[in-house]
Design a protein around this motif. Structure first.
Motif, mmCIF file in Angstrom:
data_model
loop_
_atom_site.group_PDB
_atom_site.id
_atom_site.type_symbol
_atom_site.label_atom_id
_atom_site.label_comp_id
_atom_site.label_asym_id
_atom_site.label_seq_id
_atom_site.Cartn_x
_atom_site.Cartn_y
_atom_site.Cartn_z
ATOM 1 N N PHE A 15 -49.989 -8.812 42.082
ATOM 2 C CA PHE A 15 -50.017 -7.560 41.314
ATOM 3 C C PHE A 15 -51.363 -7.248 40.820
ATOM 4 O O PHE A 15 -52.177 -8.178 40.635
ATOM 5 N N ALA A 16 -51.884 -6.049 41.014
ATOM 6 C CA ALA A 16 -53.263 -5.665 40.797
ATOM 7 C C ALA A 16 -53.367 -4.533 39.702
ATOM 8 O O ALA A 16 -52.679 -3.461 39.773
ATOM 9 N N PRO A 17 -53.828 -4.728 38.476
ATOM 10 C CA PRO A 17 -53.894 -3.514 37.228
ATOM 11 C C PRO A 17 -54.607 -2.580 38.006
ATOM 12 O O PRO A 17 -55.628 -2.422 38.503
ATOM 13 N N THR A 18 -54.171 -1.419 37.576
ATOM 14 C CA THR A 18 -55.193 -0.182 37.702
ATOM 15 C C THR A 18 -55.683 0.544 36.324
ATOM 16 O O THR A 18 -54.990 1.312 35.750
ATOM 17 N N GLU A 19 -56.737 -0.230 36.055
ATOM 18 C CA GLU A 19 -57.417 0.324 34.574
ATOM 19 C C GLU A 19 -58.473 1.651 35.085
ATOM 20 O O GLU A 19 -58.615 2.271 34.250
ATOM 21 N N ALA A 20 -58.427 1.906 36.103
ATOM 22 C CA ALA A 20 -59.389 3.434 36.670
ATOM 23 C C ALA A 20 -58.750 3.684 37.992
ATOM 24 O O ALA A 20 -58.125 3.046 38.946
ATOM 25 N N GLY A 21 -59.230 4.948 38.128
ATOM 26 C CA GLY A 21 -58.668 5.715 39.325
ATOM 27 C C GLY A 21 -57.326 6.215 39.496
ATOM 28 O O GLY A 21 -56.463 5.767 38.749
ATOM 29 N N THR A 22 -56.886 6.584 40.724
ATOM 30 C CA THR A 22 -55.588 7.170 40.924
ATOM 31 C C THR A 22 -55.437 6.188 42.371
ATOM 32 O O THR A 22 -55.980 6.507 43.247
ATOM 33 N N PRO A 23 -54.206 5.608 42.409
ATOM 34 C CA PRO A 23 -53.844 4.776 43.576
ATOM 35 C C PRO A 23 -53.937 5.821 45.037
ATOM 36 O O PRO A 23 -53.164 6.831 44.902
ATOM 37 N N GLN A 24 -54.589 5.599 45.813
ATOM 38 C CA GLN A 24 -54.497 6.122 47.105
ATOM 39 C C GLN A 24 -53.392 6.151 47.863
ATOM 40 O O GLN A 24 -52.515 4.997 47.837
ATOM 41 N N GLY A 25 -52.912 7.193 48.533
ATOM 42 C CA GLY A 25 -51.455 7.374 49.034
ATOM 43 C C GLY A 25 -50.261 7.810 48.244
ATOM 44 O O GLY A 25 -49.307 8.128 48.837
ATOM 45 N N GLY A 26 -50.583 7.878 46.998
ATOM 46 C CA GLY A 26 -49.468 8.290 45.976
ATOM 47 C C GLY A 26 -49.491 9.931 46.303
ATOM 48 O O GLY A 26 -50.311 10.447 46.397
ATOM 49 N N THR A 27 -48.204 10.509 45.927
ATOM 50 C CA THR A 27 -48.118 12.021 46.003
ATOM 51 C C THR A 27 -48.774 12.844 45.196
ATOM 52 O O THR A 27 -49.063 13.614 45.562
ATOM 53 N N ILE A 28 -49.099 12.262 43.935
ATOM 54 C CA ILE A 28 -49.574 13.005 43.017
ATOM 55 C C ILE A 28 -51.203 12.753 42.877
ATOM 56 O O ILE A 28 -51.910 13.536 42.136
ATOM 57 N N SER A 29 -51.387 11.855 43.725
ATOM 58 C CA SER A 29 -53.250 11.333 43.484
ATOM 59 C C SER A 29 -54.063 12.342 43.961
ATOM 60 O O SER A 29 -54.912 12.594 43.341
ATOM 61 N N PRO A 30 -53.767 13.432 45.087
ATOM 62 C CA PRO A 30 -54.795 14.228 45.343
ATOM 63 C C PRO A 30 -54.800 15.375 44.210
ATOM 64 O O PRO A 30 -55.837 15.898 43.962
ATOM 65 N N LEU A 31 -53.665 15.620 43.867
ATOM 66 C CA LEU A 31 -53.530 16.513 42.511
ATOM 67 C C LEU A 31 -54.357 16.194 41.443
ATOM 68 O O LEU A 31 -55.304 16.831 40.907
ATOM 69 N N LEU A 32 -54.250 14.904 40.894
ATOM 70 C CA LEU A 32 -54.971 14.353 39.880
ATOM 71 C C LEU A 32 -56.472 14.169 40.142
ATOM 72 O O LEU A 32 -57.364 14.367 39.335
ATOM 73 N N ALA A 33 -56.711 13.991 41.426
ATOM 74 C CA ALA A 33 -58.408 13.914 41.922
ATOM 75 C C ALA A 33 -58.805 15.282 41.597
ATOM 76 O O ALA A 33 -59.915 15.567 41.275
ATOM 77 N N ASN A 34 -57.960 16.446 42.029
ATOM 78 C CA ASN A 34 -58.541 17.796 42.131
ATOM 79 C C ASN A 34 -58.812 17.992 40.370
ATOM 80 O O ASN A 34 -59.680 18.542 40.242
ATOM 81 N N VAL A 35 -57.843 17.611 39.783
ATOM 82 C CA VAL A 35 -57.965 17.805 38.099
ATOM 83 C C VAL A 35 -59.333 17.315 37.668
ATOM 84 O O VAL A 35 -60.030 17.972 37.005
ATOM 85 N N ALA A 36 -59.693 15.958 38.109
ATOM 86 C CA ALA A 36 -60.796 15.242 37.626
ATOM 87 C C ALA A 36 -61.900 15.980 38.066
ATOM 88 O O ALA A 36 -63.025 16.093 37.084
ATOM 89 N N LEU A 37 -62.099 16.369 39.134
ATOM 90 C CA LEU A 37 -63.433 16.976 39.723
ATOM 91 C C LEU A 37 -63.625 18.575 39.215
ATOM 92 O O LEU A 37 -64.583 19.157 39.686
ATOM 93 N N GLN A 38 -62.426 19.131 38.895
ATOM 94 C CA GLN A 38 -62.703 20.496 38.254
ATOM 95 C C GLN A 38 -63.826 20.567 37.203
ATOM 96 O O GLN A 38 -63.756 20.034 36.423
ATOM 97 N N GLY A 39 -64.491 21.696 37.322
ATOM 98 C CA GLY A 39 -65.663 21.878 36.634
ATOM 99 C C GLY A 39 -67.030 21.566 37.211
ATOM 100 O O GLY A 39 -68.065 21.862 36.478
ATOM 101 N N MET A 40 -67.022 21.253 38.137
ATOM 102 C CA MET A 40 -68.341 20.841 38.972
ATOM 103 C C MET A 40 -69.094 22.198 39.150
ATOM 104 O O MET A 40 -70.182 22.164 39.139
ATOM 105 N N GLU A 41 -68.514 23.287 39.313
ATOM 106 C CA GLU A 41 -69.047 24.546 39.697
ATOM 107 C C GLU A 41 -69.824 24.959 38.670
ATOM 108 O O GLU A 41 -70.950 25.664 38.468
#
Length: 480
Positions: free
Chosen positions: A98-124
């Motif tokens: 077991f590995a805790p996830t204190e940061a980030g979104t687990p790669q390979g998860g269905t929702i991970s790309p969506l959450l990564a896009n949410v986090a990066l929104q505002g760069m523009e």
């Protein structure tokens, strides 16, 4: 299942909040956004002016996102935020560890790309100047997921934008990979770099004469031409992938090899058909021909080349084609026609309910068959049977109007929903059955009795025979 439900709920919410900057739509619509990104690079970035480019790379983007900052950017109701927070904190169990996830979104998860896009929104908005006068050039940021570039004609302004990005990314726990991040120029070499690669494409400008030069909005020559084509790395990966697949199918029959290679060739060609790819397609076909020769000669090491060529290559439409005796053909890269990307109009979104626009836009889908695209245009995006507009998730089928499958002219074809196609044929079959002449009635049993027997006599005789057979079977005597 916990990640699929939030994805379906969050996608429309986030898209409505951020569109057109927020690239989250169903999987079949993904091509709109890489095509959109490349068209933005050309139309609004470097079409009329050469620029410096910050080709950036984020280090371990999915693993280092600050979860608290991510949840603050999530535009949804409190219960959904709590569910997403619990999912992010759930941890990962791999091989019993077991590995805790204190940061980030687990790669390979269905929702991970969506959450990564949410986090990066505002760069523009982060790189834009707060006091911007009219007609003063602003840096342009073009992003697809965690892959992005920044464009500006002034090197000093570009470096200032880079520093703003470094500060902004630090707030969400991210930072740039200094080994892979570089500054280049689209026309002239800068620090040994010219042009850049983005989403599998190479973008570069070349100095040319006035007869081949691009022109500005006033029709005056620019002195250079912008060329976008598949990158060398993308070509190399594709050729190696085809080679690996052929090696795995060394002992497979020819039809199976064709069945495995055709989807790979078709998908790669469709992805790159919106740019300058004709010569690249011909180069790929030449590599594939040598690979097929090696595959065939390995199977028949003691046969002559002429015998091998005659066995696996046939003349089809005046050219040698790798095909089976039954007609299964290997698709060529150059069979894919070049089709420029059509930019999404204004702020249109798949979630805005404008079915007419998106149904008519289906004809420009890279995965849409050419004949279906023509029928979509002809039918104005509507089904000929039910009259409803086609949607992205609909299954489309071609039907013959006169039911003659040898007549494939466009005037004899129509595009239908899958269920409409089934309904039409079921009604057609029922109509045909009703129009058929009734069959002749069967002869009565008295007409087929042996001579000299009536029906009663024959029934009595058969009853005696059946009783004798039953007694013989009871005594164990076989009937034969």
């Amino acid at each position: 299942m916990i990640s699929v439900s939030p994805l379906r709920l969050l996608s429309p919410i986030q898209a409505s909040a951020y569109y057109p900057l927020f690239p989250v739509v169903p999987s079949k619509q993904a091509h709109f956004f890489w095509g959109w990104a490349i068209s933005i690079v050309h139309q609004h970035g470097i079409r009329y002016k050469p620029k410096y480019v910050l080709d950036a790379d984020l280090k371990a983007c999915f693993d280092n996102i600050d979860q608290k900052a991510l949840l603050n950017k999530l535009h949804t109701y409190a219960a959904m935020k709590q569910a997403v927070n619990g999912w992010l904190k759930a941890g990962v169990l791999e091989e019993g560890v077991f590995a805790p996830t204190e940061a980030g979104t687990p790669q390979g998860g269905t929702i991970s790309p969506l959450l990564a896009n949410v986090a990066l929104q505002g760069m523009e908005e982060a790189i834009l100047s707060q006091r911007n006068r009219k007609h003063v050039e602003q840096p342009i940021l073009i992003r697809y997921a965690d892959d992005f570039i920044v464009l500006h004609s002034d090197l000093k302004k570009l470096k200032e934008a880079e520093q703003k990005l470094v500060i902004w990314l630090a707030e969400i726990g991210l930072f740039m990979n200094q080994k892979k991040t570089r500054i280049t120029h689209t026309l002239t070499p800068y620090e040994g770099n010219v042009g850049f690669d983005f989403l599998g494409f190479t973008v570069r400008q070349f100095p040319v004469g006035k007869t081949h030069s691009g022109k500005n909005t006033y029709g005056k020559p620019l002195g250079f031409k912008t060329i976008i084509k598949p990158s060398k790395e993308a070509i190399k990966r594709h050729i190696l992938a085809l080679n690996h697949r052929m090696k795995k199918l060394r002992s497979a029959p020819q039809w199976k090899l064709i069945k495995e290679l055709n989807p790979m060739i078709w998908a790669w060609s469709n992805y790159h058909r919106t740019v300058v790819s004709s010569s690249v397609f011909s180069t790929c076909d030449r590599h594939v021909w040598f690979q097929l020769q090696s595959w065939a000669r390995r199977r028949h090491a003691r046969k002559k080349s002429s015998w091998i060529d005659a066995k696996y290559w046939k003349q089809v439409d005046g050219r040698d084609t790798f095909c089976t005796p039954l007609g299964a053909q290997l698709r060529l890269h150059r069979d894919t026609a070049i089709q420029r990307h059509e930019k999404v109009r204004g702020t249109a979104s798949p979630y805005d309910g404008n079915l007419l626009y998106w149904s008519q836009r289906l004809k420009a889908h890279p995965l849409m068959h050419a004949k279906k695209a023509k029928l979509l245009h002809k039918q104005q995006g509507k089904c000929r049977w039910c009259g409803l507009l086609f949607r992205e998730e609909d299954m489309l089928e071609i039907d013959h109007i006169d039911h003659d499958h040898s007549n494939n002219t466009l005037s004899n074809l129509m595009l239908l929903h899958l269920h409409c196609h089934d309904e039409r044929h079921s009604k057609l079959t029922k109509t045909i059955m009703e129009q058929r002449t009734p069959r002749k009635p069967k002869r009565k049993s008295e007409d087929i009795l042996p001579d000299g027997y009536t029906q009663e006599e024959w029934d009595a005789e058969m009853a005696v025979i059946k009783e004798r057979i039953r007694k013989l079977e009871q005594e164990g005597i076989p009937i034969k």
